[in-house]
Write a protein that holds these residues in place. Structure first.
Motif, mmCIF file in Angstrom:
data_model
loop_
_atom_site.group_PDB
_atom_site.id
_atom_site.type_symbol
_atom_site.label_atom_id
_atom_site.label_comp_id
_atom_site.label_asym_id
_atom_site.label_seq_id
_atom_site.Cartn_x
_atom_site.Cartn_y
_atom_site.Cartn_z
ATOM 1 N N SER A 90 0.807 -1.220 0.000
ATOM 2 C CA SER A 90 0.000 0.000 0.000
ATOM 3 C C SER A 90 0.840 1.269 0.000
ATOM 4 O O SER A 90 0.289 2.373 0.017
ATOM 5 N N GLY A 91 2.168 1.112 0.008
ATOM 6 C CA GLY A 91 3.041 2.274 -0.052
ATOM 7 C C GLY A 91 3.310 2.933 1.278
ATOM 8 O O GLY A 91 3.959 3.992 1.329
ATOM 9 N N ILE A 92 2.853 2.323 2.381
ATOM 10 C CA ILE A 92 3.094 2.891 3.707
ATOM 11 C C ILE A 92 4.494 2.521 4.191
ATOM 12 O O ILE A 92 5.240 3.364 4.689
ATOM 13 N N VAL A 93 4.855 1.244 4.047
ATOM 14 C CA VAL A 93 6.177 0.760 4.458
ATOM 15 C C VAL A 93 7.105 0.746 3.247
ATOM 16 O O VAL A 93 6.799 0.121 2.223
ATOM 17 N N SER A 94 8.221 1.450 3.378
ATOM 18 C CA SER A 94 9.190 1.516 2.284
ATOM 19 C C SER A 94 10.228 0.415 2.366
ATOM 20 O O SER A 94 10.903 0.116 1.371
ATOM 21 N N GLY A 95 10.382 -0.199 3.518
ATOM 22 C CA GLY A 95 11.349 -1.275 3.658
ATOM 23 C C GLY A 95 11.372 -1.806 5.074
ATOM 24 O O GLY A 95 10.873 -1.169 6.010
ATOM 25 N N ILE A 96 11.947 -3.006 5.232
ATOM 26 C CA ILE A 96 12.050 -3.666 6.526
ATOM 27 C C ILE A 96 13.507 -3.972 6.803
ATOM 28 O O ILE A 96 14.212 -4.522 5.950
ATOM 29 N N ILE A 97 13.951 -3.612 7.991
ATOM 30 C CA ILE A 97 15.268 -4.009 8.487
ATOM 31 C C ILE A 97 14.994 -5.021 9.590
ATOM 32 O O ILE A 97 14.296 -4.714 10.560
ATOM 33 N N THR A 98 15.485 -6.237 9.448
ATOM 34 C CA THR A 98 15.193 -7.239 10.466
ATOM 35 C C THR A 98 16.451 -7.736 11.141
ATOM 36 O O THR A 98 17.490 -7.937 10.495
ATOM 37 N N GLN A 99 16.356 -7.924 12.448
ATOM 38 C CA GLN A 99 17.428 -8.545 13.219
ATOM 39 C C GLN A 99 17.263 -10.064 13.246
ATOM 40 O O GLN A 99 18.120 -10.762 13.777
ATOM 41 N N ASN A 100 16.164 -10.562 12.678
ATOM 42 C CA ASN A 100 15.873 -11.993 12.696
ATOM 43 C C ASN A 100 16.600 -12.706 11.556
ATOM 44 O O ASN A 100 16.855 -12.120 10.509
ATOM 45 N N VAL A 101 16.889 -13.982 11.771
ATOM 46 C CA VAL A 101 17.620 -14.773 10.775
ATOM 47 C C VAL A 101 16.747 -15.891 10.215
ATOM 48 O O VAL A 101 17.255 -16.822 9.587
ATOM 49 N N ASP A 102 15.430 -15.794 10.432
ATOM 50 C CA ASP A 102 14.529 -16.887 10.059
ATOM 51 C C ASP A 102 13.990 -16.796 8.640
ATOM 52 O O ASP A 102 13.337 -17.720 8.155
ATOM 53 N N GLY A 103 14.213 -15.680 7.953
ATOM 54 C CA GLY A 103 13.771 -15.538 6.571
ATOM 55 C C GLY A 103 12.271 -15.397 6.390
ATOM 56 O O GLY A 103 11.774 -15.439 5.257
ATOM 57 N N LEU A 104 11.514 -15.183 7.456
ATOM 58 C CA LEU A 104 10.060 -15.186 7.358
ATOM 59 C C LEU A 104 9.504 -13.950 6.651
ATOM 60 O O LEU A 104 8.439 -14.022 6.025
ATOM 61 N N HIS A 105 10.201 -12.831 6.722
ATOM 62 C CA HIS A 105 9.729 -11.642 5.993
ATOM 63 C C HIS A 105 9.697 -11.911 4.483
ATOM 64 O O HIS A 105 8.718 -11.602 3.799
ATOM 65 N N THR A 106 10.781 -12.482 3.982
ATOM 66 C CA THR A 106 10.860 -12.764 2.551
ATOM 67 C C THR A 106 9.845 -13.820 2.151
ATOM 68 O O THR A 106 9.182 -13.709 1.109
ATOM 69 N N ARG A 107 9.696 -14.846 2.970
ATOM 70 C CA ARG A 107 8.731 -15.895 2.668
ATOM 71 C C ARG A 107 7.302 -15.371 2.708
ATOM 72 O O ARG A 107 6.426 -15.862 1.982
ATOM 73 N N ALA A 108 7.050 -14.361 3.534
ATOM 74 C CA ALA A 108 5.707 -13.781 3.592
ATOM 75 C C ALA A 108 5.394 -12.966 2.338
ATOM 76 O O ALA A 108 4.229 -12.787 1.984
ATOM 77 N N GLY A 109 6.446 -12.455 1.675
ATOM 78 C CA GLY A 109 6.234 -11.673 0.461
ATOM 79 C C GLY A 109 6.739 -10.256 0.516
ATOM 80 O O GLY A 109 6.570 -9.500 -0.449
ATOM 81 N N SER A 110 7.370 -9.851 1.625
ATOM 82 C CA SER A 110 7.975 -8.517 1.672
ATOM 83 C C SER A 110 9.104 -8.453 0.651
ATOM 84 O O SER A 110 9.903 -9.387 0.526
ATOM 85 N N ARG A 111 9.177 -7.346 -0.060
ATOM 86 C CA ARG A 111 10.114 -7.244 -1.188
ATOM 87 C C ARG A 111 11.401 -6.512 -0.836
ATOM 88 O O ARG A 111 12.455 -6.820 -1.378
ATOM 89 N N HIS A 112 11.336 -5.540 0.023
ATOM 90 C CA HIS A 112 12.518 -4.738 0.343
ATOM 91 C C HIS A 112 12.925 -5.023 1.784
ATOM 92 O O HIS A 112 12.456 -4.380 2.722
ATOM 93 N N VAL A 113 13.778 -6.035 1.966
ATOM 94 C CA VAL A 113 14.170 -6.502 3.293
ATOM 95 C C VAL A 113 15.688 -6.473 3.412
ATOM 96 O O VAL A 113 16.393 -7.001 2.552
ATOM 97 N N VAL A 114 16.185 -5.862 4.475
ATOM 98 C CA VAL A 114 17.599 -5.935 4.816
ATOM 99 C C VAL A 114 17.728 -6.868 6.013
ATOM 100 O O VAL A 114 17.228 -6.571 7.101
ATOM 101 N N GLU A 115 18.359 -8.027 5.796
ATOM 102 C CA GLU A 115 18.553 -8.993 6.880
ATOM 103 C C GLU A 115 19.851 -8.637 7.607
ATOM 104 O O GLU A 115 20.933 -9.080 7.262
ATOM 105 N N LEU A 116 19.697 -7.824 8.633
ATOM 106 C CA LEU A 116 20.842 -7.209 9.297
ATOM 107 C C LEU A 116 21.832 -8.253 9.815
ATOM 108 O O LEU A 116 23.047 -8.067 9.725
ATOM 109 N N HIS A 117 21.311 -9.348 10.347
ATOM 110 C CA HIS A 117 22.170 -10.370 10.947
ATOM 111 C C HIS A 117 22.287 -11.618 10.091
ATOM 112 O O HIS A 117 22.714 -12.667 10.569
#
Length: 272
Positions: A90-117
């Motif tokens: 919807s254009g509200i979230v421009s990106g996600i920075i995650t401290q998690n290492v489980d890959g669930l953001h990408t599997r859910a369908g988020s497109r702009h993810v920085v996997e910090l750890h």
């Protein structure tokens, strides 16, 4: 959690580009335990120095990490992950920075993810830098160590590790290119977040109009640095977490609530 709190957060975020920093609290509803949440057991996580210098510690880590990774792989994105996908679409979230290492953001369908750890689904060679998919390394581990196919008890930990008692005779995988030492592509305690990865996270904060911190106690220095970058830019900071965080005093609003229901409430209010 009161509706007026959600209304207040939605009013702040409306028409803003928002970056979200997520921590282990976001994945608890997927069955992955939190390091520092209320009631979490005290742990002594593997440090890079111990992993690199102690063969027995490497055996223990690889045995536990493999069993823990099985649980990570079986975990599914939860309502919080799905709500972030809707907010991004919807254009509200421009990106996600995650401290998690489980890959669930990408599997859910988020497109702009920085996997910090980093991510548990990749393995790297510490000598030549070759990268491997975790599945291929897992197959080698199971072939060389039949005990992994009949574990009697596995106690899962948030970093993809697990407690395993008997590691005598355990065979550690080696790089098939150079024979070097392999390591899951995650940042261990005692390691620094790779500079280019942290720069990508900083770039997201630099381009944002607001910051949400969801499910993180901000006990790790990299999270605090990103929070400080947002504070210096005078961005509105929203903290969503059960229990206190190191960012509470710098937030315009702190919601002491679960991430799944809170992010779903925001998606209901902000997504067309």
């Amino acid at each position: 959690m009161a509706n007026d709190q959600l209304d207040a957060v939605a009013a702040i975020l409306r028409n803003k580009q928002t970056v979200v920093l997520t921590g282990a609290g976001l994945s608890t509803d997927s069955g992955i335990p939190d390091y520092r949440g209320e009631g979490a057991p005290v742990r002594n996580p593997m440090t890079f120095q111990t992993f690199a210098s102690n063969e027995r510690a490497r055996k223990r880590y690889w045995a536990g990490s493999h069993l823990g990774w099985r649980h990570f792989r079986a975990a599914q994105p939860n309502l919080g992950h799905d709500s972030l996908v809707l907010l991004e679409q919807s254009g509200i979230v421009s990106g996600i920075i995650t401290q998690n290492v489980d890959g669930l953001h990408t599997r859910a369908g988020s497109r702009h993810v920085v996997e910090l750890h980093g991510s548990m689904d990749r393995v790297i060679c510490l000598v030549c830098g070759q990268a491997f998919g975790r599945d291929s390394v897992a197959a080698r581990l199971e072939e060389a160590n039949p005990l992994l196919n009949t574990p009697e008890a596995v106690r899962l930990a948030p970093d993809g590790d697990a407690d395993v008692d008997d590691i005598d005779g355990f065979s550690i995988p080696a790089c098939t290119v150079c024979g070097g030492m392999l390591k899951p592509n995650v940042v261990f305690f005692g390691e620094f977040v790779p500079a280019e990865r942290f720069a990508a996270a900083q770039s997201l904060v630099q381009g944002a109009d607001a910051l949400i911190i969801a499910g993180s106690s901000l006990a790790v220095n990299s999270g605090i640095r990103l929070l400080e970058q947002a504070r210096r830019r005078k961005l509105p900071i929203i903290v969503i977490n059960r229990g206190a965080t190191k960012g509470d005093g710098r937030a315009v609003l702190k919601l002491d609530a679960g991430t799944s229901e809170t992010l779903a409430g925001l998606a209901d209010r902000l997504c067309p």
